[in-house]
Design an enzyme around this catalytic site. Structure first.
Site, short mmCIF file in Angstrom:
data_model
loop_
_atom_site.label_atom_id
_atom_site.label_comp_id
_atom_site.label_asym_id
_atom_site.label_seq_id
_atom_site.Cartn_x
_atom_site.Cartn_y
_atom_site.Cartn_z
N ASN A 9 32.59 6.18 81.16
CA ASN A 9 30.98 6.50 81.44
C ASN A 9 30.12 7.38 81.49
OD1 ASN A 9 28.73 6.41 82.74
ND2 ASN A 9 30.05 5.95 85.10
N ARG A 11 27.50 8.72 82.14
CA ARG A 11 26.98 9.26 83.01
C ARG A 11 27.79 10.30 84.19
NH1 ARG A 11 23.28 5.20 86.26
NH2 ARG A 11 22.68 7.28 86.95
N CYS A 12 29.13 10.21 83.78
CA CYS A 12 29.84 11.08 84.06
C CYS A 12 29.94 12.34 83.51
CB CYS A 12 31.03 10.30 84.71
SG CYS A 12 32.74 11.09 85.26
N SER A 13 29.32 13.74 84.28
CA SER A 13 29.89 14.44 83.37
C SER A 13 31.92 14.62 83.57
CB SER A 13 30.43 15.83 84.58
OG SER A 13 30.89 15.88 85.52
#
Length: 115
Positions: A9, A11-13
């Site tokens: 994903n 958007r996930c750090s």
């Protein structure tokens, strides 16, 4: 070159950090953006097997609003797998597969056990 697949994903750090670590280690990476291309129930069962999980809940993000909205605390087994297939946001991320085995990239250093 080590072949790796990451269920990612962007958007996930943690997912971005795990991908960067795979790149740093020189892996040949297949990126599966699972929110765009959700795994079906069979794929989820295969991932569970590769992760060494018996309970689908161990693969779920139980703090997501969708988990509560779908009242998943009161269901089990194939119903949880079906929920992940229809709502991929519920799947814990990232998942990295190397050599038929998988780990969660939380923390990203977990992937080092596969290299």
């Amino acid at each position: 070159m080590t072949q790796a697949t990451i269920y990612h994903n962007p958007r996930c750090s943690k997912s971005r950090q795990t991908l960067a670590l795979l790149e740093e280690k020189g892996c040949d990476i297949t990126i599966v953006e699972y929110l765009k291309t959700a795994p079906d129930a069979d794929e989820i069962k295969q991932l569970m097997k590769q992760l060494g999980l018996a309970d689908p809940r161990e693969m779920m993000r139980t703090k997501e609003a969708e988990y509560k909205e779908q009242q998943l605390a009161s269901v089990a087994g194939d119903d949880l797998i079906a929920a992940m297939a229809t709502t991929p946001k519920l799947i814990e991320r990232p998942i990295v597969i190397i050599g038929g085995k998988a780990v969660f990239g939380r923390p990203p250093e977990n992937i080092l056990s596969l290299l």
